[in-house]
Design an enzyme around this catalytic site. Structure first.
Site, PDB file in Angstrom:
ATOM      1  N   HIS A 241       0.813  -1.234   0.000  1.00  0.00           N
ATOM      2  CA  HIS A 241       0.000   0.000   0.000  1.00  0.00           C
ATOM      3  C   HIS A 241       0.843   1.279   0.000  1.00  0.00           C
ATOM      4  O   HIS A 241       0.625   2.189  -0.784  1.00  0.00           O
ATOM      5  CB  HIS A 241      -0.893   0.050   1.251  1.00  0.00           C
ATOM      6  CG  HIS A 241      -1.846  -1.082   1.390  1.00  0.00           C
ATOM      7  ND1 HIS A 241      -2.919  -1.265   0.553  1.00  0.00           N
ATOM      8  CD2 HIS A 241      -1.902  -2.104   2.292  1.00  0.00           C
ATOM      9  CE1 HIS A 241      -3.616  -2.328   0.937  1.00  0.00           C
ATOM     10  NE2 HIS A 241      -3.012  -2.863   1.984  1.00  0.00           N
TER      11      HIS A 241
HETATM   12  C1  BDR Z   1      -2.320   1.098   5.480  1.00  0.00           C
HETATM   13  O1  BDR Z   1      -2.432   0.664   6.807  1.00  0.00           O
HETATM   14  C2  BDR Z   1      -1.251   0.009   7.185  1.00  0.00           C
HETATM   15  O2  BDR Z   1      -1.500  -1.315   7.571  1.00  0.00           O
HETATM   16  C3  BDR Z   1      -0.313   0.023   6.041  1.00  0.00           C
HETATM   17  O3  BDR Z   1       1.000   0.294   6.487  1.00  0.00           O
HETATM   18  C4  BDR Z   1      -0.853   1.087   5.156  1.00  0.00           C
HETATM   19  O4  BDR Z   1      -0.313   2.337   5.505  1.00  0.00           O
HETATM   20  C5  BDR Z   1      -3.207   0.287   4.578  1.00  0.00           C
HETATM   21  O5  BDR Z   1      -4.534   0.425   4.978  1.00  0.00           O
END
Ligand code: BDR
Ligand code: CA
Length: 303
Positions: A241
């Site tokens: 992400h």
């Molecule tokens: C986001 O939440 C975290 O788990 C990840 O690092 C990313 O920033 C995804 O929803």
């Protein structure tokens, strides 16, 4: 390009950090940490571990230890491992975080920088960024742009905390709304990569792409390989992400964006849900990504 990375590492934050540090076009001036995937202490330790593992000296500043609003923030250790970095046994850091807080450092840095000299890439809850905006609404305008991983902009896609909400925005929804709601020409434009794009099935790390990463002999790839093994073995794939927010800065050509206004529901059943108004505004939502180019940039960037 000068950049401050605001993060809660977390494996995808960690891969984004490795890619930023490995990119000769990016000058990482500072890392600020925030409560999110793991608690602030762990996230700060993780940022220091990664900087040292690459033999770099980027200073790390601690930010908020909890969301500005709301208690009991969610954590994501089930995805990122108990230590937040895939329990891969990365050495503990010798250095500590700087004595100055994240927001104090940003204030000083912006005071002494030229207008539009620095961009911010925020890949955790937006608590630090909102605190900076609240404390220094004029100074934050000196930032060039803000790149955010957070939110969900396609109602056909389910959230990863609630049906409607993505982790970073759910964690501190009021701060997310305060930052995304900054509007007007004088504020830095915000580019947001939401869960609907960052979850693109063709951009995940799976067994095959993990083998490709593990076959690269650079320090950054060796670290990424070690950290990614746990989630890929556990869930069979892992979403990068936060790398999307970094690439929105370094490689905007791989995205199609739409200019919108965005508000974030601050609380209640819809906490963290984004309401998007098209046709102008201060937020450039990443609507589409070119997955072939994305994957190539990850491999090339770790090399
Ligand atoms: C986001 O939440 C975290 O788990 C990840 O690092 C990313 O920033 C995804 O929803
Ligand atoms: Ca993150």
């Amino acid at each position: 390009m000068r950049v401050v990375l605001d993060m809660d590492p977390g494996i995808d934050d960690a891969v984004a950090l490795l890619l930023a540090l490995n990119n000769p076009k990016v000058e990482v001036s500072a890392i600020t940490t925030v409560s999110g995937n793991v608690n602030l202490k762990k996230g700060t330790t993780n940022a220091l571990r990664l900087v040292e593992a690459l033999s770099r000296k980027v200073p790390v500043y601690m930010g908020a230890s909890r969301p500005a609003h709301g208690k009991n923030p969610p954590r994501a250790e089930s995805v990122h491992g108990r230590d937040g970095l895939g329990d891969a046994g990365l050495p503990m850091p010798r250095r500590s975080a700087e004595k100055v807080s994240a927001v104090d450092m940003m204030v000083d840095m912006l005071k002494s920088s030229k207008r539009k000299e620095i961009s911010l890439v925020a890949t955790g809850p937006l608590t630090n960024v909102a605190a900076l905006a609240e404390r220094e609404p004029t100074l934050i305008r000196k930032l060039d742009r803000i790149f955010v991983m957070g939110g969900l902009y396609d109602s056909a896609v389910r959230g990863n905390v609630t049906e409607y909400s993505e982790f970073n925005f759910f964690s501190d929804a009021e701060s997310a709304d305060n930052v995304l709601g900054m509007s007007g020409k004088e504020f830095p434009a915000i580019t947001a990569a939401g869960l609907d794009v960052t979850s693109h099935a063709a951009c995940v790390v799976d067994g095959r792409s993990l083998s490709m990463i593990c076959g690269i002999e650079s320090k950054a790839a060796v670290l990424a390989c070690k950290m990614l093994k746990l989630p890929v073995l556990t869930y069979s794939y892992f979403n990068l992400h936060d790398v999307f927010a970094l690439f929105a800065l370094t490689n905007p050509e791989i995205f199609a964006t739409e200019t919108c206004s965005v508000r974030v529901a601050p609380s209640g059943n819809f906490r963290g849900r984004c309401t998007v108004t098209s046709g102008g505004g201060n937020v450039h939502i990443c609507r589409k990504v070119n997955p072939i180019k994305f994957n190539q940039l990850v491999l090339d960037g770790l090399r």
